[in-house]
Design a protein around this motif. Structure first.
Motif, PDB file in Angstrom:
ATOM      1  N   LEU A 182       4.547   8.425  -0.126  1.00 40.56           N
ATOM      2  CA  LEU A 182       4.252   9.322   0.991  1.00 40.56           C
ATOM      3  C   LEU A 182       5.511   9.886   1.644  1.00 40.56           C
ATOM      4  CD1 LEU A 182       1.352   7.223   2.533  1.00 40.56           C
ATOM      5  CD2 LEU A 182       1.125   9.435   1.375  1.00 40.56           C
ATOM      6  N   ASP A 183       6.596   9.130   1.634  1.00 38.04           N
ATOM      7  CA  ASP A 183       7.829   9.608   2.256  1.00 38.04           C
ATOM      8  C   ASP A 183       8.609  10.552   1.348  1.00 38.04           C
ATOM      9  OD1 ASP A 183       7.423   8.128   4.625  1.00 38.04           O
ATOM     10  OD2 ASP A 183       8.143   6.318   3.620  1.00 38.04           O
ATOM     11  N   ARG A 184       8.427  10.433   0.040  1.00 38.54           N
ATOM     12  CA  ARG A 184       9.137  11.286  -0.917  1.00 38.54           C
ATOM     13  C   ARG A 184       8.223  12.343  -1.528  1.00 38.54           C
ATOM     14  NH1 ARG A 184      11.036   6.704  -0.007  1.00 38.54           N
ATOM     15  NH2 ARG A 184      13.237   6.160  -0.139  1.00 38.54           N
ATOM     16  N   ASP A 185       6.940  12.301  -1.142  1.00 40.84           N
ATOM     17  CA  ASP A 185       5.972  13.335  -1.517  1.00 40.84           C
ATOM     18  C   ASP A 185       5.923  13.546  -3.028  1.00 40.84           C
ATOM     19  OD1 ASP A 185       3.971  15.131  -0.945  1.00 40.84           O
ATOM     20  OD2 ASP A 185       5.325  16.834  -0.719  1.00 40.84           O
ATOM     21  N   GLY A 186       5.697  12.453  -3.751  1.00 44.13           N
ATOM     22  CA  GLY A 186       5.611  12.573  -5.200  1.00 44.13           C
ATOM     23  C   GLY A 186       5.201  11.261  -5.841  1.00 44.13           C
ATOM     24  N   TRP A 187       4.809  11.334  -7.117  1.00 44.72           N
ATOM     25  CA  TRP A 187       4.417  10.134  -7.854  1.00 44.72           C
ATOM     26  C   TRP A 187       5.647   9.345  -8.256  1.00 44.72           C
ATOM     27  CZ3 TRP A 187      -0.459   8.573  -7.961  1.00 44.72           C
ATOM     28  CH2 TRP A 187      -1.466   9.516  -7.716  1.00 44.72           C
ATOM     29  N   ARG A 188       5.552   8.031  -8.138  1.00 42.20           N
ATOM     30  CA  ARG A 188       6.642   7.132  -8.514  1.00 42.20           C
ATOM     31  C   ARG A 188       6.044   5.891  -9.173  1.00 42.20           C
ATOM     32  NH1 ARG A 188       8.753  11.089  -6.854  1.00 42.20           N
ATOM     33  NH2 ARG A 188      10.595  11.308  -5.486  1.00 42.20           N
ATOM     34  N   ASN A 189       6.854   5.235 -10.002  1.00 37.38           N
ATOM     35  CA  ASN A 189       6.459   3.907 -10.481  1.00 37.38           C
ATOM     36  C   ASN A 189       7.475   2.890  -9.977  1.00 37.38           C
ATOM     37  OD1 ASN A 189       7.750   5.403 -13.089  1.00 37.38           O
ATOM     38  ND2 ASN A 189       8.474   3.286 -13.015  1.00 37.38           N
ATOM     39  N   PHE A 190       6.971   1.711  -9.586  1.00 42.88           N
ATOM     40  CA  PHE A 190       7.788   0.666  -8.987  1.00 42.88           C
ATOM     41  C   PHE A 190       7.630  -0.624  -9.785  1.00 42.88           C
ATOM     42  CE2 PHE A 190       6.338   3.530  -5.651  1.00 42.88           C
ATOM     43  CZ  PHE A 190       7.514   3.857  -4.991  1.00 42.88           C
ATOM     44  N   ARG A 191       8.739  -1.326  -9.994  1.00 40.68           N
ATOM     45  CA  ARG A 191       8.673  -2.651 -10.620  1.00 40.68           C
ATOM     46  C   ARG A 191       8.153  -3.658  -9.595  1.00 40.68           C
ATOM     47  NH1 ARG A 191      14.131  -4.116 -13.785  1.00 40.68           N
ATOM     48  NH2 ARG A 191      13.423  -6.170 -13.082  1.00 40.68           N
ATOM     49  N   VAL A 192       7.076  -4.358  -9.946  1.00 40.48           N
ATOM     50  CA  VAL A 192       6.464  -5.299  -9.001  1.00 40.48           C
ATOM     51  C   VAL A 192       7.402  -6.463  -8.704  1.00 40.48           C
ATOM     52  CG1 VAL A 192       4.511  -6.859  -8.649  1.00 40.48           C
ATOM     53  CG2 VAL A 192       4.140  -4.620  -9.707  1.00 40.48           C
ATOM     54  N   ASP A 193       8.199  -6.895  -9.689  1.00 36.54           N
ATOM     55  CA  ASP A 193       9.076  -8.039  -9.461  1.00 36.54           C
ATOM     56  C   ASP A 193      10.220  -7.715  -8.497  1.00 36.54           C
ATOM     57  OD1 ASP A 193       9.842  -6.525 -11.989  1.00 36.54           O
ATOM     58  OD2 ASP A 193      11.685  -7.673 -11.665  1.00 36.54           O
ATOM     59  N   ARG A 194      10.448  -6.432  -8.191  1.00 37.20           N
ATOM     60  CA  ARG A 194      11.494  -6.055  -7.241  1.00 37.20           C
ATOM     61  C   ARG A 194      10.961  -5.875  -5.822  1.00 37.20           C
ATOM     62  NH1 ARG A 194      15.133  -1.496 -10.466  1.00 37.20           N
ATOM     63  NH2 ARG A 194      16.198  -2.942 -11.880  1.00 37.20           N
ATOM     64  N   MET A 195       9.649  -5.928  -5.649  1.00 41.74           N
ATOM     65  CA  MET A 195       9.058  -5.713  -4.332  1.00 41.74           C
ATOM     66  C   MET A 195       9.154  -6.975  -3.480  1.00 41.74           C
ATOM     67  SD  MET A 195       5.482  -3.835  -5.309  1.00 41.74           S
ATOM     68  CE  MET A 195       5.411  -2.278  -6.188  1.00 41.74           C
ATOM     69  N   THR A 196       9.334  -6.765  -2.175  1.00 36.32           N
ATOM     70  CA  THR A 196       9.245  -7.865  -1.206  1.00 36.32           C
ATOM     71  C   THR A 196       8.434  -7.369  -0.011  1.00 36.32           C
ATOM     72  OG1 THR A 196      11.370  -7.193  -0.222  1.00 36.32           O
ATOM     73  CG2 THR A 196      11.428  -8.944  -1.889  1.00 36.32           C
ATOM     74  N   GLY A 197       7.859  -8.319   0.741  1.00 39.68           N
ATOM     75  CA  GLY A 197       7.091  -7.960   1.920  1.00 39.68           C
ATOM     76  C   GLY A 197       5.907  -7.057   1.620  1.00 39.68           C
ATOM     77  N   VAL A 198       5.204  -7.348   0.536  1.00 36.46           N
ATOM     78  CA  VAL A 198       4.090  -6.494   0.110  1.00 36.46           C
ATOM     79  C   VAL A 198       2.878  -6.713   1.010  1.00 36.46           C
ATOM     80  CG1 VAL A 198       2.530  -5.920  -1.800  1.00 36.46           C
ATOM     81  CG2 VAL A 198       4.905  -6.556  -2.270  1.00 36.46           C
ATOM     82  N   SER A 199       2.275  -5.620   1.470  1.00 34.84           N
ATOM     83  CA  SER A 199       1.074  -5.723   2.301  1.00 34.84           C
ATOM     84  C   SER A 199       0.162  -4.541   2.037  1.00 34.84           C
ATOM     85  CB  SER A 199       1.446  -5.770   3.793  1.00 34.84           C
ATOM     86  OG  SER A 199       2.066  -4.559   4.185  1.00 34.84           O
ATOM     87  N   ALA A 200      -1.135  -4.790   2.164  1.00 36.35           N
ATOM     88  CA  ALA A 200      -2.138  -3.721   2.097  1.00 36.35           C
ATOM     89  C   ALA A 200      -2.529  -3.361   3.519  1.00 36.35           C
ATOM     90  CB  ALA A 200      -3.343  -4.178   1.287  1.00 36.35           C
ATOM     91  N   ARG A 201      -2.602  -2.070   3.804  1.00 40.86           N
ATOM     92  CA  ARG A 201      -2.919  -1.626   5.149  1.00 40.86           C
ATOM     93  C   ARG A 201      -4.392  -1.230   5.246  1.00 40.86           C
ATOM     94  NH1 ARG A 201       2.797   1.725   5.889  1.00 40.86           N
ATOM     95  NH2 ARG A 201       4.096  -0.150   5.846  1.00 40.86           N
ATOM     96  N   THR A 202      -4.811  -0.850   6.430  1.00 44.38           N
ATOM     97  CA  THR A 202      -6.226  -0.517   6.628  1.00 44.38           C
ATOM     98  C   THR A 202      -6.485   0.981   6.514  1.00 44.38           C
ATOM     99  OG1 THR A 202      -5.841  -0.409   9.032  1.00 44.38           O
ATOM    100  CG2 THR A 202      -6.592  -2.514   8.120  1.00 44.38           C
ATOM    101  N   TRP A 203      -5.424   1.783   6.444  1.00 41.75           N
ATOM    102  CA  TRP A 203      -5.593   3.235   6.402  1.00 41.75           C
ATOM    103  C   TRP A 203      -6.048   3.660   5.015  1.00 41.75           C
ATOM    104  CZ3 TRP A 203      -5.661   6.775  10.160  1.00 41.75           C
ATOM    105  CH2 TRP A 203      -5.639   8.120   9.789  1.00 41.75           C
ATOM    106  N   ARG A 204      -7.252   4.219   4.934  1.00 36.37           N
ATOM    107  CA  ARG A 204      -7.781   4.650   3.644  1.00 36.37           C
ATOM    108  C   ARG A 204      -7.308   6.068   3.327  1.00 36.37           C
ATOM    109  NH1 ARG A 204     -13.984   3.765   2.775  1.00 36.37           N
ATOM    110  NH2 ARG A 204     -13.274   4.199   0.661  1.00 36.37           N
ATOM    111  N   PHE A 205      -7.228   6.378   2.026  1.00 30.70           N
ATOM    112  CA  PHE A 205      -6.792   7.701   1.598  1.00 30.70           C
ATOM    113  C   PHE A 205      -7.775   8.266   0.573  1.00 30.70           C
ATOM    114  CE2 PHE A 205      -4.796   4.627  -1.253  1.00 30.70           C
ATOM    115  CZ  PHE A 205      -5.064   5.149  -2.509  1.00 30.70           C
ATOM    116  N   ARG A 206      -7.763   9.573   0.458  1.00 27.09           N
ATOM    117  CA  ARG A 206      -8.572  10.245  -0.556  1.00 27.09           C
ATOM    118  C   ARG A 206      -7.735  10.362  -1.828  1.00 27.09           C
ATOM    119  NH1 ARG A 206     -13.018  13.390  -0.216  1.00 27.09           N
ATOM    120  NH2 ARG A 206     -12.821  13.475   2.066  1.00 27.09           N
ATOM    121  N   PRO A 207      -8.198   9.813  -2.960  1.00 28.09           N
ATOM    122  CA  PRO A 207      -7.386   9.834  -4.187  1.00 28.09           C
ATOM    123  C   PRO A 207      -6.991  11.250  -4.610  1.00 28.09           C
ATOM    124  CG  PRO A 207      -9.275   8.368  -4.428  1.00 28.09           C
ATOM    125  CD  PRO A 207      -9.482   9.128  -3.140  1.00 28.09           C
TER     126      PRO A 207
END
Length: 318
Positions: A182-207
Motif C-alpha cells: 500500500l505504501d509503494r502502490d504495487g505488487w511485491r513478494n516478501f520472504r516470510v522468513d525475513r518478516m518480524t512483528g507479523v499481524s493481521a489487521r481488521t481493515w478489510r479490502f476489496r481484492p
C-alpha cells in the motif's frame, strides 16, 4: 450444501445475497441449507446490519470429521510442523488443511496445540524454516481479505510494511507472500522468513486484479532480483530441463516437444552462462546481446586452452 460449506470455509463473512449469487439459488434456499449444516453440527452464525452475514465459527466439537480431542491436537500439530518447513512438497497441502481446521477447532484445544507444536523440531530438508504461527496469521489474512502488517529489511534498514495479502507461495527453498504494498502502490513478494512483528489487521479490502501468484514469485526469485537477466533457447524438452534446474533458479517455458526457453538471473552473466552450458544440451543465447559476444570470447579462450601442446618427454627406463 457441500459447496456452501466450502464457501464458508474460504472467507470470514458472506452475505446472504452473495452466497445466493455464487450458488445460483434463492436467499431462501441459502437459509434452508444453512439450517441443514447447523443440524449436522457446523456452527454457522448469522449477523445483522452493516458488516453482518454468515460466518463459520468454532464449535463445541469438530463437526463430522469424527476426530476426538487427541486426534485433533495431533493432526493440527503435525500440520503446523509440516507447514513450517522440512518435508518437501508437504508445506502447501499442510497450510491449506490448517486454514480449514483453524475455522472449526474448539477454543479449548488451541493452547494444547500450541504447546505440542512448540516441542516439535525437524532437521534436513531444503526449505528455510519459518514460524508456523506466522504462516497461519498470513494465511488467515489472505483468506479473510484483511490488511497485514510486518517489519521487513530493505536498503540496509528494517521498515514497517502495510500490505493487502493475496497468496502464500512455497518454492523448493522458501515461503513467500505475494501482496499489494500500500505504501509503494504495487505488487511485491516478501520472504516470510525475513518478516518480524507479523499481524493481521481488521481493515478489510476489496481484492484487486492480481498476477498469477506462482509465476510472479518464481520470475522475481529466479531473475528479477539479480542485476543481470538472460534468456536461452535450449534444445531439450521443458520437462527434462525442469528436472535439472531448481524452480527457484530459473523459469523454464515450453517452446515445443524438444525446445524450451530458460529465463534466469545472476550477479555475473558468466555464472548463468556456465550453468546453462553444464546442462549438457545445445542452446542459443536470446538475450542480452552482450552475452552472445561473451560466448565468442569464452569459446576462443576454451579452444586455446584445449589446443594440442607439445607432448612431455617420455621418462627414460631405469
Amino acid at each position: 450444501m457441500l459447496t456452501l460449506l466450502g464457501l464458508l470455509q474460504q472467507r470470514q463473512v458472506w452475505t446472504g445475497p452473495e452466497l445466493a449469487d455464487r450458488l445460483g439459488v434463492t436467499p431462501r434456499t441459502v437459509r434452508r441449507d444453512v439450517e441443514r449444516l447447523r443440524s449436522l453440527g457446523y456452527p454457522v452464525h448469522a449477523g445483522q446490519g452493516v458488516g453482518g452475514g454468515y460466518r463459520l465459527g468454532a464449535g463445541q466439537d469438530l463437526p463430522p470429521l469424527l476426530l476426538d480431542d487427541e486426534e485433533a491436537i495431533a493432526t493440527v500439530a503435525s500440520l503446523l510442523a509440516g507447514a513450517g518447513g522440512g518435508v518437501a512438497g508437504a508445506g502447501d497441502a499442510a497450510l491449506r488443511a490448517l486454514t480449514k481446521l483453524d475455522r472449526v477447532l474448539p477454543t479449548r484445544l488451541r493452547h494444547e496445540v500450541h504447546a505440542l507444536s512448540g516441542s516439535v523440531e525437524s532437521f534436513g530438508g531444503g526449505r528455510t524454516p519459518v514460524d508456523p504461527q506466522v504462516l497461519m496469521t498470513l494465511a488467515r489474512a489472505c483468506r479473510d481479505e484483511v490488511e497485514a502488517g510486518f517489519d521487513y529489511p530493505s536498503g540496509g534498514e528494517v521498515r514497517e510494511r502495510r500490505v493487502e495479502p493475496y497468496r502464500l507461495v512455497a518454492s523448493d527453498r522458501r515461503w513467500y507472500l505475494l501482496a499489494y504494498d500500500l505504501d509503494r502502490d504495487g505488487w511485491r513478494n516478501f520472504r516470510v522468513d525475513r518478516m518480524t512483528g507479523v499481524s493481521a489487521r481488521t481493515w478489510r479490502f476489496r481484492p484487486r486484479a492480481a498476477p498469477d501468484a506462482a509465476t510472479y514469485v518464481q520470475e522475481n526469485v529466479a531473475s528479477r532480483v539479480y542485476p543481470h537477466q538472460a534468456r536461452f533457447l535450449v534444445h531439450a524438452s521443458a520437462a527434462r530441463v525442469r528436472a535439472q534446474i531448481p524452480a527457484s533458479a530459473a523459469v523454464v517455458r515450453e517452446r515445443g516437444d524438444e525446445l524450451c526457453e530458460v529465463l534466469s538471473g545472476a550477479e555475473r552473466l558468466d555464472s548463468v552462462l556456465m550453468h546453462v552450458l553444464l546442462l549438457g544440451h545445445d542452446f542459443e543465447v536470446l538475450d542480452p546481446p552482450e552475452l552472445r559476444r561473451r560466448c565468442r570470447v569464452l569459446a576462443e579462450r576454451l579452444l586455446s586452452a584445449g589446443a594440442a601442446a607439445s607432448p612431455a618427454p617420455a621418462a627414460e627406463d631405469p
